[in-house]
Design a protein around this motif. Sequence first.
Motif, PDB file in Angstrom:
ATOM      1  N   PRO A 107       6.373   9.087   2.032  1.00  0.00           N
ATOM      2  CA  PRO A 107       5.494   7.923   2.110  1.00  0.00           C
ATOM      3  C   PRO A 107       5.465   7.335   3.517  1.00  0.00           C
TER       4      PRO A 107
ATOM      5  N   ARG B 168       0.832  -1.204   0.000  1.00  0.00           N
ATOM      6  CA  ARG B 168       0.000   0.000   0.000  1.00  0.00           C
ATOM      7  C   ARG B 168       0.874   1.264   0.000  1.00  0.00           C
TER       8      ARG B 168
ATOM      9  N   ILE C 288       2.356   4.846   5.834  1.00  0.00           N
ATOM     10  CA  ILE C 288       0.970   4.973   6.291  1.00  0.00           C
ATOM     11  C   ILE C 288       0.786   4.618   7.759  1.00  0.00           C
TER      12      ILE C 288
ATOM     13  N   GLY D  18       0.901   4.088  -2.989  1.00  0.00           N
ATOM     14  CA  GLY D  18       0.712   5.506  -2.718  1.00  0.00           C
ATOM     15  C   GLY D  18       1.852   6.352  -3.232  1.00  0.00           C
TER      16      GLY D  18
ATOM     17  N   HIS E 111      -2.675   4.839  -5.771  1.00  0.00           N
ATOM     18  CA  HIS E 111      -3.717   4.426  -4.839  1.00  0.00           C
ATOM     19  C   HIS E 111      -4.945   5.320  -4.990  1.00  0.00           C
TER      20      HIS E 111
ATOM     21  N   THR F   9      -6.626   6.824  -2.932  1.00  0.00           N
ATOM     22  CA  THR F   9      -6.644   7.992  -2.055  1.00  0.00           C
ATOM     23  C   THR F   9      -5.623   9.049  -2.465  1.00  0.00           C
ATOM     24  N   SER F  10      -4.830   8.782  -3.494  1.00  0.00           N
ATOM     25  CA  SER F  10      -3.753   9.693  -3.873  1.00  0.00           C
ATOM     26  C   SER F  10      -4.302  11.030  -4.366  1.00  0.00           C
TER      27      SER F  10
END
Length: 322
Positions: A64, A44, A66, A48, A53, A55-56
Amino acid sequence: MATMNAAIVTSFDEPPHYQQCEVPQPASSNEILVDILAAGLHPRVRTGAAGAHYTSTGALPMIPGIDGVGQRPDGRRIYFIAGDHVPGTMADKALADMRRAIELPDGADVARVAAAMNPAMSSWVALRRRVPLQPGQSVLVLGATGNAGTMAVQIAKRLGAGRVIGAGRDPGRLHALLSLGADEVVPLTGDAEATAQALGAAASETDIVIDYLWGRPAQQAITALLTARSDRSRALDWIQIGAMAGPAIDLPSAALRSANLRLQGSGQGSVPAAAYRAELPSLVQEIDAGTFAIRPTAMPLAEVEAIWTRPDPPGERTVLVP
């Protein structure tokens, strides 16, 4: 201006670079600045950092990461999920929103927690919040040979599944699932007809599917399971988590009319942040107890560019340590 070292993405076509940047500052009373002890290099995170992703935002530069394990100014160690609008965790320091954090038990292995929480969380939350698993129900894990899928097999058993079937492409990793809780495994091969027959024979009476693949494998599996199902009115809950095999499927409308197929996703947006937070303590407890098999490989953050595209060996997860 205080500075720190961090992995910084300057182009979605390149790995992050190890550079200096400004130390982020808390913007609300819920945030604190922590020293990062370990941050997992999850798929994930790579997605990203590639801007791929869902949500990008496409904004660059970015740090980076998460989630991670951090040390508070008072010395206590926490696991936290990074906020949506703050720099990531692959840095010397990061902002932790205490509404998305929990304190770790004394003596907890920080590298193990950083390695295991993300791959474990997807199926743990799916089977406790999206479709709560009932004792004795059967579960099919589609994409079971990836780290998250392998964890899902173990978690389904731990949460009370009566039967767990693992389906995946890697023959070696597929066979290893039998020692981790899988009752049966199904290879996903290039022979569509043979794969459909095998899935139908092994998993037609499944109650819940945890799907990390989507794309063509999911499309074929839905047809195979519904065709072989003895009672199509019995609910089949399909939980869509990952899309390693493609972002879309071709689903005939008859599949929804002629069977009790219930499709839903589990991920950012479909599960409230508070629900994720509520599940963290029990999951950390299981990971700290060694319930699930995963081996962290700690690597210096300074080497992020060199190791970014290196695949994790089976059962391992790279963890970056400042």
